[in-house]
Design a protein around this motif. Structure first.
Motif, short mmCIF file in Angstrom:
data_model
loop_
_atom_site.label_atom_id
_atom_site.label_comp_id
_atom_site.label_asym_id
_atom_site.label_seq_id
_atom_site.Cartn_x
_atom_site.Cartn_y
_atom_site.Cartn_z
N ARG A 20 10.28 -8.70 15.68
CA ARG A 20 9.04 -8.53 14.92
C ARG A 20 9.14 -7.48 13.83
NH1 ARG A 20 5.28 -7.65 20.04
NH2 ARG A 20 7.25 -6.70 20.68
N ASP A 21 10.12 -6.58 13.93
CA ASP A 21 10.20 -5.46 12.99
C ASP A 21 11.52 -5.54 12.22
OD1 ASP A 21 10.69 -2.82 11.84
OD2 ASP A 21 8.98 -2.14 13.01
N GLY A 22 11.42 -5.93 10.95
CA GLY A 22 12.62 -6.10 10.14
C GLY A 22 13.39 -4.81 9.93
N ARG A 23 12.69 -3.69 9.84
CA ARG A 23 13.37 -2.41 9.62
C ARG A 23 14.17 -1.99 10.85
NH1 ARG A 23 11.43 -0.14 4.92
NH2 ARG A 23 9.55 -1.14 4.11
N TYR A 24 13.62 -2.26 12.02
CA TYR A 24 14.37 -1.96 13.25
C TYR A 24 15.60 -2.86 13.35
CZ TYR A 24 15.55 -1.08 18.10
OH TYR A 24 16.23 -0.74 19.25
N LEU A 25 15.45 -4.13 12.99
CA LEU A 25 16.59 -5.04 13.01
C LEU A 25 17.71 -4.54 12.11
CD1 LEU A 25 14.80 -8.52 12.89
CD2 LEU A 25 15.87 -7.44 14.87
N LYS A 26 17.34 -4.03 10.94
CA LYS A 26 18.34 -3.52 10.01
C LYS A 26 19.04 -2.29 10.59
CE LYS A 26 18.99 -1.65 5.35
NZ LYS A 26 18.32 -1.24 4.09
N PRO A 137 12.02 -0.91 21.45
CA PRO A 137 11.69 -0.63 22.85
C PRO A 137 10.27 -0.07 23.01
CG PRO A 137 13.88 0.22 22.31
CD PRO A 137 13.24 -0.21 21.01
N ASP A 138 9.51 -0.63 23.94
CA ASP A 138 8.15 -0.14 24.19
C ASP A 138 8.14 1.33 24.55
OD1 ASP A 138 7.15 -2.66 23.69
OD2 ASP A 138 7.11 -3.25 25.80
N THR A 139 9.22 1.78 25.15
CA THR A 139 9.28 3.18 25.58
C THR A 139 9.16 4.15 24.41
OG1 THR A 139 11.70 3.02 25.53
CG2 THR A 139 10.62 2.72 27.67
N LEU A 140 9.59 3.73 23.21
CA LEU A 140 9.50 4.61 22.05
C LEU A 140 8.05 4.85 21.66
CD1 LEU A 140 12.40 3.36 19.73
CD2 LEU A 140 12.34 5.38 21.20
N MET A 141 7.23 3.80 21.67
CA MET A 141 5.82 3.98 21.34
C MET A 141 5.10 4.79 22.41
SD MET A 141 5.02 2.90 18.34
CE MET A 141 3.26 3.10 18.51
N GLU A 142 5.47 4.57 23.66
CA GLU A 142 4.85 5.34 24.74
C GLU A 142 5.21 6.82 24.60
OE1 GLU A 142 2.62 4.29 26.93
OE2 GLU A 142 2.73 2.39 25.86
N SER A 159 3.29 3.07 12.68
CA SER A 159 4.51 3.25 13.47
C SER A 159 4.86 1.97 14.24
CB SER A 159 4.34 4.41 14.45
OG SER A 159 4.12 5.62 13.77
N LEU A 160 3.84 1.26 14.71
CA LEU A 160 4.07 0.02 15.44
C LEU A 160 4.61 -1.07 14.53
CD1 LEU A 160 3.68 -1.04 18.36
CD2 LEU A 160 1.47 -1.93 17.62
N GLU A 161 4.19 -1.07 13.28
CA GLU A 161 4.58 -2.12 12.33
C GLU A 161 5.89 -1.82 11.61
OE1 GLU A 161 -0.04 -3.21 11.07
OE2 GLU A 161 1.20 -1.91 9.84
N LEU A 166 8.01 5.02 12.58
CA LEU A 166 8.14 5.47 13.97
C LEU A 166 9.27 6.48 14.12
CD1 LEU A 166 7.68 5.30 17.03
CD2 LEU A 166 9.08 3.23 17.05
N SER A 167 10.41 6.18 13.54
CA SER A 167 11.57 7.07 13.64
C SER A 167 11.28 8.43 13.02
CB SER A 167 12.77 6.42 12.96
OG SER A 167 13.90 7.26 13.00
N TYR A 168 10.59 8.42 11.89
CA TYR A 168 10.25 9.67 11.20
C TYR A 168 9.38 10.55 12.07
CZ TYR A 168 7.93 12.80 7.87
OH TYR A 168 7.42 13.91 7.24
#
Length: 335
Positions: A20-26, A137-142, A159-161, A166-168
Motif C-alpha cells: 500500500r505504501d510506494g515509498r516503503y516499497l522503494k 509493519p504495524d509495530t512501527l505505527m504502534e 505517517s500512515l500514508e 513515518l521514518s522522519y
C-alpha cells in the motif's frame, strides 16, 4: 533473508514487491539490494538503475535505459540491479517493451518492480514476475503512537500514508515537534503548500496535507459549490497540475473511505484522519459514496498525465460534496 536468497540464486530474475505504501516499497527494495554480498556499492552508478515516473508516466525512453543498462556484464560484481518504482504508471508502449526484457533477462540481471496496484499491470507482466507482498509493519505505527501520545493526532494520517514521513518522525526528538511547527498560515496564504508538489520535506508534506484537507472540507461545508469551485479550480492548472490533482484525489479517497468506516461500522480505530474524527461523526454516507471512492481509486492507477486538470478537480470535489450528508441531528446538506 529469504528474499535476498531468491535474488542471489539462479539466472536472470524479476520480482514484484506489492503493497500500500510506494515509498516503503522503494526503501525496502534499496535495502534488499544492499544485502547482496556480491554487489559493490562503489559501482552504484554503473550496476544499479532506478526508474521512476516523470510527469505522471514511465515512458518508452525509460525502457530504453533498461536495455542499455543490460548491454554489458558487471565488471566487478556478479549482478546488475534495476528498480522500477510505481510500475503501474508505465504507458502501454513501455509496458510492452519491458515485457520483452522480462521474458529473457540476462543471467546477471535482477529486476525489482514496485507497485501499489498489482492487478492493474498487464497480465503478461504479472505472469513474468514473482509477486511478493510487503507492508509497513504495524509495530512501527504502534511504536510511533506510544512515542508521541497526544501529539500523534496531527501526524498520524500522513505517517500512515507515507513511509518517509513515518521514518522522519520515528527519528525525531518528540520535544522538537510543536503545534507551531505544523501550523498553517491564516486564510489562503498557504497556497504555497499546494503549488510545491516536489517538496519532500516531511514537515512541509504534513502541512501540505493539512492544506488539502482544509480545502476539501470547504467544498463540503460551504453553501455555494460552484462559486467556490470557480475560484479554486485555477489553482490546479499550470506546472505540476497532474500531481496536484493526484494529491487532491488521493486525499479525497481517504476521506471517503473514512466516511464509509464511520457510517457502516463502529471500528473507529480504523479511521485514517483521526484529527478529523469528531468532524466526520457529524456526517453519514450518501448513495454514491462507494462508487465515488472506486472512481478515486481508478484515477490513482492512471498511467497517463494527459488529463484535463479542471475536469479532474470538479469530479473530485463533486464526489466529496455529494457524499457527506448531515446526520439526523444536524439536518441535510444541500446538493
Amino acid at each position: 533473508m529469504r528474499l535476498s536468497r531468491i535474488l542471489a540464486g539462479g539466472a536472470g530474475l524479476s520480482i514484484a514487491l506489492t503493497g500500500r505504501d510506494g515509498r516503503y516499497l522503494k526503501t525496502f527494495s534499496e535495502d534488499l539490494i544492499g544485502l547482496d554480498f556480491s554487489w559493490d556499492r562503489k559501482r552504484l552508478t554503473e550496476d544499479f538503475l532506478l526508474i521512476e515516473p516523470e510527469n505522471g508516466n514511465i515512458g518508452i525512453e525509460k525502457v530504453r535505459e533498461i536495455e542499455a543498462h543490460f548491454l554489458h556484464r558487471p565488471p566487478a560484481g556478479r549482478r546488475k540491479f534495476i528498480l522500477i518504482t510505481e510500475c503501474e504508471r508505465m504507458t502501454l508502449e513501455s509496458a510492452n517493451a519491458l515485457l520483452k526484457i522480462l521474458e529473457e533477462p540476462p543471467d546477471f540481471g535482477r529486476i525489482i518492480l514496485n507497485t501499489t496496484s498489482w492487478n492493474s499491470l498487464l497480465a503478461t507482466i504479472r505472469s513474468r514476475a514473482i509477486p511478493i507482498s510487503i507492508e509497513v509493519p504495524d509495530t512501527l505505527m504502534e511504536e510511533m503512537k506510544r512515542k508521541y501520545r497526544d501529539k500523534i493526532v496531527d501526524i498520524y494520517a500522513g505517517s500512515l500514508e507515507d513511509y518517509s514521513i513515518l521514518s522522519y518522525f520515528m527519528d525525531l526528538d518528540t520535544e522538537a515537534l510543536t503545534v507551531d511547527a505544523l501550523a498553517l498560515p491564516e486564510g489562503e496564504d498557504g497556497v504555497e503548500y499546494l503549488e510545491d508538489v516536489q517538496n519532500e520535506d516531511p514537515i512541509f508534506k504534513i502541512k501540505r496535507r493539512k492544506f488539502y484537507m482544509n480545502l476539501i472540507k470547504r467544498f463540503i461545508t460551504e453553501s455555494d459549490f460552484f462559486a467556490l469551485a470557480g475560484k479554486i479550480a485555477p489553482w490546479f492548472g499550470g506546472a505540476g497540475s497532474f500531481e496536484k490533482c493526484r494529491l487532491l484525489v488521493f486525499y479525497s479517497r481517504g476521506l471517503l473511505r473514512d466516511l464509509l468506516v464511520v457510517s457502516k461500522t463502529s471500528l473507529w480505530s480504523r479511521v485514517v484522519n483521526i484529527d478529523l474524527l469528531e468532524w466526520l461523526m457529524e456526517y453519514r454516507e450518501g448513495p454514491n459514496t462507494l462508487e465515488d471512492f472506486l472512481w478515486c481509486d481508478r484515477f490513482l492507477r492512471r498511467r497517463t498525465a494527459s488529463l484535463n486538470p479542471t475536469l479532474v478537480f470538479f469530479r473530485a470535489m463533486y464526489s466529496v460534496r455529494r457524499n457527506f450528508n448531515r446526520d439526523s441531528a444536524g439536518g441535510k446538506m444541500n446538493a
